[in-house]
Design an enzyme around this catalytic site. Structure first.
Site, PDB file in Angstrom:
ATOM      1  N   ASP A 174      -3.662  -4.983   5.844  1.00  0.00           N
ATOM      2  CA  ASP A 174      -2.273  -4.943   5.375  1.00  0.00           C
ATOM      3  C   ASP A 174      -1.397  -4.122   6.310  1.00  0.00           C
ATOM      4  O   ASP A 174      -0.344  -4.564   6.764  1.00  0.00           O
ATOM      5  CB  ASP A 174      -2.197  -4.336   3.963  1.00  0.00           C
ATOM      6  CG  ASP A 174      -3.025  -5.115   2.975  1.00  0.00           C
ATOM      7  OD1 ASP A 174      -3.454  -6.231   3.315  1.00  0.00           O
ATOM      8  OD2 ASP A 174      -3.256  -4.604   1.870  1.00  0.00           O
ATOM      9  N   TYR A 224     -11.682  -3.550  -6.757  1.00  0.00           N
ATOM     10  CA  TYR A 224     -11.703  -3.618  -5.297  1.00  0.00           C
ATOM     11  C   TYR A 224     -12.782  -2.717  -4.692  1.00  0.00           C
ATOM     12  O   TYR A 224     -13.616  -3.163  -3.896  1.00  0.00           O
ATOM     13  CB  TYR A 224     -10.320  -3.223  -4.761  1.00  0.00           C
ATOM     14  CG  TYR A 224     -10.188  -3.362  -3.268  1.00  0.00           C
ATOM     15  CD1 TYR A 224      -9.773  -4.557  -2.700  1.00  0.00           C
ATOM     16  CD2 TYR A 224     -10.484  -2.306  -2.420  1.00  0.00           C
ATOM     17  CE1 TYR A 224      -9.646  -4.690  -1.325  1.00  0.00           C
ATOM     18  CE2 TYR A 224     -10.364  -2.429  -1.051  1.00  0.00           C
ATOM     19  CZ  TYR A 224      -9.930  -3.616  -0.508  1.00  0.00           C
ATOM     20  OH  TYR A 224      -9.829  -3.746   0.846  1.00  0.00           O
TER      21      TYR A 224
HETATM   22  C1  GLA Z   1      -6.170  -5.736  -0.004  1.00  0.00           C
HETATM   23  C2  GLA Z   1      -6.606  -4.672   0.995  1.00  0.00           C
HETATM   24  C3  GLA Z   1      -6.928  -5.301   2.354  1.00  0.00           C
HETATM   25  C4  GLA Z   1      -7.914  -6.466   2.192  1.00  0.00           C
HETATM   26  C5  GLA Z   1      -7.461  -7.416   1.081  1.00  0.00           C
HETATM   27  C6  GLA Z   1      -8.500  -8.480   0.790  1.00  0.00           C
HETATM   28  O1  GLA Z   1      -4.974  -6.320   0.373  1.00  0.00           O
HETATM   29  O2  GLA Z   1      -5.598  -3.711   1.159  1.00  0.00           O
HETATM   30  O3  GLA Z   1      -7.441  -4.324   3.221  1.00  0.00           O
HETATM   31  O4  GLA Z   1      -9.201  -6.010   1.968  1.00  0.00           O
HETATM   32  O5  GLA Z   1      -7.179  -6.735  -0.121  1.00  0.00           O
HETATM   33  O6  GLA Z   1      -8.657  -9.324   1.872  1.00  0.00           O
END
Ligand code: GLA
Length: 387
Positions: A174, A224
């Site tokens: 991101d 996550y």
């Molecule tokens: C979020 C995290 C990223 C990545 C995505 C999944 O956006 O911040 O680093 O892991 O999930 O691809």
């Protein structure tokens, strides 16, 4: 937009001297999901929507934050001498975290500031409003204090803040895609060594449509971190039988040969997704370079299936949106994007079917889920800038 945020800034903080106005984009990932913390590839792009900031340094150590997206919170005050995560400090933990991270890396911030933010990325939509704020803060700090950091380093500092200040064990995708964004290009990034390549996204006759599920979620309270741990454990098990540093180093064939080293069915599925999704991303970028957009779309669809069945991060809202999209004419590809568990989907839709897509997918979603989805026809934009 510049005038709107400046006017509000003066209303809130007074009209006393020069202020700087800045912007950082949001991002959408086209393919390569949950691969960035597994040493794999991602293919995100920055958007023309994002976060605006107005900043004025102060004579003291205080930090006064105001967000036009959370006006009910009023001015939130903090101090540079007391940078710590506080639940009640709400969204300001993102800029505070970046200030803390700069200090940790040896960059001294020697003045407080008044900071007003306005984001036109819907909050919690999965378009990385938090990473946008982080990169924006880093960009502002560099500009105000003359820190010698590249955009790529700003991305890494933003990730460091997210990991160690806000407690979300995110990868680099991101912050990197936001800090390094380039108009009309997606970034093919190898997260194992941060080498990258810009690939033009010239969707002749088609648009990128983001559909927000409006299911509220925050990365911190999602699963996550749990997914990340499952992958790390699977990697350790594989390392007993094959010399690899990350799941991203495995081809599909090698994974199938060695997967029995993983002693749990769930972890096999998680690792399978990480390996196959990485290979899909490499194939997808190749297809795009060869102008095979239909093939790119099919790989997007396969990505969703894998995130749904093996990684299990979609949920009924995202599945409903994607399955409705697959049933529409003119849809080249559709998948969930971002962390999942809510958030949004990314769709490539031929121009002449865009209106019908919005109508039909919207209708189907409302019927099945009970509330509306939001639709955004987006454009790929540049990284952060001073306005
Ligand atoms: C979020 C995290 C990223 C990545 C995505 C999944 O956006 O911040 O680093 O892991 O999930 O691809």
């Amino acid at each position: 937009m510049r005038e709107i945020v400046l006017r509000k800034f003066k209303e809130i903080f007074g009209d006393v001297s020069e202020e700087g106005v800045y912007f950082a984009p949001g991002r959408v990932n086209l393919i390569g999901e949950h691969t960035d913390y597994n040493g794999g590839h991602v293919f995100p792009c920055a958007l023309t929507i994002g976060t605006y900031a107005v900043v004025r340094p102060r004579q003291d150590n205080l930090l006064k934050f105001y967000s036009m997206n959370f006006e009910e919170l009023g001015i939130i005050t903090s101090s540079l001498s007391d940078l710590k995560y506080e639940k009640e400090a709400d969204w300001t933990n993102y800029p505070k975290g970046v200030m803390w991270a700069f200090e940790q890396k040896g960059f001294h911030i020697n003045a407080g500031m008044d900071l007003l933010l306005y984001g036109n990325i819907p909050n919690g939509s999965g378009l990385s409003s938090s990473a946008s704020v982080e990169v924006l803060t880093g960009y502002i700090l560099r500009d105000l204090f003359g820190f010698d950091v590249s955009n790529q380093e700003i991305a890494l500092i933003g990730q460091f803040a997210e990991n160690h200040f806000n407690g979300v064990n995110c990868g680099i995708m991101d912050q990197f895609s936001i800090a390094m964004g380039k108009k009309d290009h997606a970034i093919f990034l190898d997260t194992s060594d941060l080498t990258y390549e810009y690939a033009p996204i010239l969707l002749e006759g088609a648009k990128i449509i983001i559909v927000g599920s409006n299911k509220k979620r925050g990365l911190g309270d999602s699963k996550y971190n749990e997914r990340r741990t499952e992958c790390e454990t699977a990697l350790q098990e594989l390392q007993q039988v094959i010399g690899i540093n990350s799941l991203g180093e495995l081809s599909e064939e090698l994974f199938e040969t060695y997967k029995s080293a993983i002693k749990d069915e769930i972890r096999i599925k998680r690792a399978k997704h990480a390996v196959y999704e990485n290979q899909r991303t490499i194939k997808a970028v190749k297809a795009l370079k060869n102008n095979k957009i239909e093939e790119f779309g099919l790989l997007m669809n396969a990505s969703h299936v894998s995130l749904r069945d093996d990684y299990e991060v979609t949920g009924v809202e995202l599945d409903t949106l994607v399955e409705a999209a697959w049933n529409q004419p003119g849809v080249i590809g559709a998948r969930m994007t971002g962390a999942g568990f809510g958030g949004c989907t990314v769709n490539i839709v031929k121009d002449e079917y865009v209106d019908q897509f919005i109508l039909e997918v919207g209708k189907r979603y409302k019927e099945a889920i009970g509330y509306d989805a939001d639709f955004y026809v987006v454009e790929i934009g540049d990284g952060p800038c001073k306005l």
